[in-house]
Design a protein around this motif. Structure first.
Motif, mmCIF file in Angstrom:
data_model
loop_
_atom_site.group_PDB
_atom_site.id
_atom_site.type_symbol
_atom_site.label_atom_id
_atom_site.label_comp_id
_atom_site.label_asym_id
_atom_site.label_seq_id
_atom_site.Cartn_x
_atom_site.Cartn_y
_atom_site.Cartn_z
ATOM 1 N N PHE A 34 0.838 -1.194 0.000
ATOM 2 C CA PHE A 34 0.000 0.000 0.000
ATOM 3 C C PHE A 34 0.877 1.250 0.000
ATOM 4 N N GLY A 35 1.926 1.232 0.808
ATOM 5 C CA GLY A 35 2.885 2.340 0.858
ATOM 6 C C GLY A 35 3.528 2.576 -0.493
ATOM 7 N N ALA A 36 3.795 1.504 -1.218
ATOM 8 C CA ALA A 36 4.402 1.616 -2.543
ATOM 9 C C ALA A 36 3.462 2.349 -3.495
ATOM 10 N N THR A 37 2.171 2.022 -3.450
ATOM 11 C CA THR A 37 1.187 2.664 -4.320
ATOM 12 C C THR A 37 1.063 4.151 -3.995
ATOM 13 N N VAL A 38 0.876 4.459 -2.706
ATOM 14 C CA VAL A 38 0.743 5.855 -2.281
ATOM 15 C C VAL A 38 2.019 6.632 -2.617
ATOM 16 N N GLY A 39 3.155 6.027 -2.318
ATOM 17 C CA GLY A 39 4.441 6.668 -2.603
ATOM 18 C C GLY A 39 4.617 6.927 -4.083
ATOM 19 N N GLY A 40 4.216 5.969 -4.903
ATOM 20 C CA GLY A 40 4.334 6.110 -6.358
ATOM 21 C C GLY A 40 3.482 7.252 -6.876
ATOM 22 N N ILE A 41 2.227 7.306 -6.410
ATOM 23 C CA ILE A 41 1.301 8.359 -6.880
ATOM 24 C C ILE A 41 1.783 9.736 -6.432
ATOM 25 N N SER A 42 2.147 9.874 -5.155
ATOM 26 C CA SER A 42 2.564 11.205 -4.679
ATOM 27 C C SER A 42 3.887 11.615 -5.311
ATOM 28 N N GLY A 43 4.761 10.656 -5.552
ATOM 29 C CA GLY A 43 6.024 10.961 -6.239
ATOM 30 C C GLY A 43 5.764 11.493 -7.638
ATOM 31 N N ALA A 44 4.819 10.863 -8.334
ATOM 32 C CA ALA A 44 4.487 11.281 -9.701
ATOM 33 C C ALA A 44 3.873 12.679 -9.717
ATOM 34 N N ILE A 45 2.942 12.936 -8.791
ATOM 35 C CA ILE A 45 2.268 14.242 -8.742
ATOM 36 C C ILE A 45 3.282 15.348 -8.440
ATOM 37 N N LEU A 46 4.124 15.107 -7.453
ATOM 38 C CA LEU A 46 5.132 16.103 -7.077
ATOM 39 C C LEU A 46 6.059 16.422 -8.249
ATOM 40 N N ALA A 47 6.508 15.393 -8.955
ATOM 41 C CA ALA A 47 7.422 15.596 -10.085
ATOM 42 C C ALA A 47 6.743 16.412 -11.182
ATOM 43 N N GLY A 48 5.473 16.103 -11.472
ATOM 44 C CA GLY A 48 4.736 16.822 -12.507
ATOM 45 C C GLY A 48 4.536 18.282 -12.135
ATOM 46 N N LEU A 49 4.145 18.528 -10.888
ATOM 47 C CA LEU A 49 3.919 19.902 -10.417
ATOM 48 C C LEU A 49 5.206 20.710 -10.458
ATOM 49 N N ALA A 50 6.289 20.116 -9.994
ATOM 50 C CA ALA A 50 7.562 20.830 -9.962
ATOM 51 C C ALA A 50 7.995 21.197 -11.372
ATOM 52 N N GLY A 51 7.818 20.281 -12.312
ATOM 53 C CA GLY A 51 8.202 20.549 -13.702
ATOM 54 C C GLY A 51 7.401 21.690 -14.289
ATOM 55 N N GLY A 52 6.090 21.671 -14.082
ATOM 56 C CA GLY A 52 5.223 22.721 -14.617
ATOM 57 C C GLY A 52 5.545 24.076 -14.020
ATOM 58 N N ALA A 53 5.747 24.131 -12.717
ATOM 59 C CA ALA A 53 6.025 25.397 -12.037
ATOM 60 C C ALA A 53 7.367 25.965 -12.475
ATOM 61 N N ALA A 54 8.383 25.114 -12.566
ATOM 62 C CA ALA A 54 9.711 25.575 -12.975
ATOM 63 C C ALA A 54 9.667 26.099 -14.400
ATOM 64 N N GLY A 55 8.998 25.373 -15.278
ATOM 65 C CA GLY A 55 8.902 25.795 -16.676
ATOM 66 C C GLY A 55 8.160 27.108 -16.797
ATOM 67 N N SER A 56 7.089 27.266 -16.036
ATOM 68 C CA SER A 56 6.278 28.474 -16.099
ATOM 69 C C SER A 56 7.074 29.698 -15.688
ATOM 70 N N SER A 57 7.820 29.611 -14.599
ATOM 71 C CA SER A 57 8.581 30.781 -14.142
ATOM 72 C C SER A 57 9.739 31.072 -15.079
ATOM 73 N N ALA A 58 10.348 30.031 -15.658
ATOM 74 C CA ALA A 58 11.416 30.251 -16.639
ATOM 75 C C ALA A 58 10.838 30.945 -17.868
ATOM 76 N N GLY A 59 9.667 30.510 -18.306
ATOM 77 C CA GLY A 59 9.013 31.118 -19.466
ATOM 78 C C GLY A 59 8.637 32.565 -19.207
ATOM 79 N N LEU A 60 8.168 32.855 -18.004
ATOM 80 C CA LEU A 60 7.795 34.228 -17.640
ATOM 81 C C LEU A 60 9.009 35.154 -17.692
ATOM 82 N N SER A 61 10.135 34.702 -17.146
ATOM 83 C CA SER A 61 11.345 35.528 -17.153
ATOM 84 C C SER A 61 11.814 35.782 -18.573
ATOM 85 N N LEU A 62 11.796 34.728 -19.380
ATOM 86 C CA LEU A 62 12.228 34.865 -20.764
ATOM 87 C C LEU A 62 11.285 35.819 -21.504
ATOM 88 N N GLY A 63 9.984 35.674 -21.270
ATOM 89 C CA GLY A 63 8.995 36.535 -21.911
ATOM 90 C C GLY A 63 9.183 37.992 -21.530
#
Ligand SMILES: [Zn+2]
Length: 135
Positions: free
Chosen positions: A56-85
């Motif tokens: 069960f821990g593996a499933t929860v860990g997998g899902i939260s790991g995936a969500i965190l990675a996706g959010l971090a990527g989107g946020a980092a890209g967005s702020s980089a794009g804003l600065s460049l813009g």
């Protein structure tokens, strides 16, 4: 510093920030796409960390790991794009628009209005800029 329209001398000026808006959106998309590969890694890391707590821990860990990675990527890209813009808006495009006569213009680093005709002048501007630096 008060901005003034170089054409009609009006002080009713607003900034368009086109590139900033577009940059933020493109950055967020690019960041999310970049985040997708991180999601796989995040899910794997989360899952193996979660294994300590059983299947069960593996499933929860997998899902939260995936969500965190996706959010971090989107946020980092967005702020980089804003600065460049922002950079593109302030240096290249006619970012300022007179609300009285609808004339678009830019200002240089000293706040002096510059008259670039349209976006296709970008290469020409770069050449002029280089010559200025040499002389
Ligand atoms: Zn004007």
């Amino acid at each position: 510093m008060i901005l003034q329209c170089p054409k009609c001398k009006s002080i009713h000026i607003k900034s368009k920030n086109y590139a900033r808006k577009v940059g933020g959106t493109i950055g967020a998309i690019a960041g999310t796409i970049g985040g997708l590969s991180a999601i796989t890694y995040g899910a794997r890391t989360g899952a193996s960390t979660g294994l300590i707590f059983g299947p069960f821990g593996a499933t929860v860990g997998g899902i939260s790991g995936a969500i965190l990675a996706g959010l971090a990527g989107g946020a980092a890209g967005s702020s980089a794009g804003l600065s460049l813009g922002e950079l593109v808006d302030s240096k290249i495009l006619n970012n300022l628009k007179c609300t009285s006569c609808h004339h678009s213009f830019s200002v240089d680093d000293h706040g002096i209005p510059q008259n670039y005709h349209d976006y296709s002048d970008m290469d020409e501007y770069d050449d002029e800029h280089l010559i200025e630096q040499v002389s």
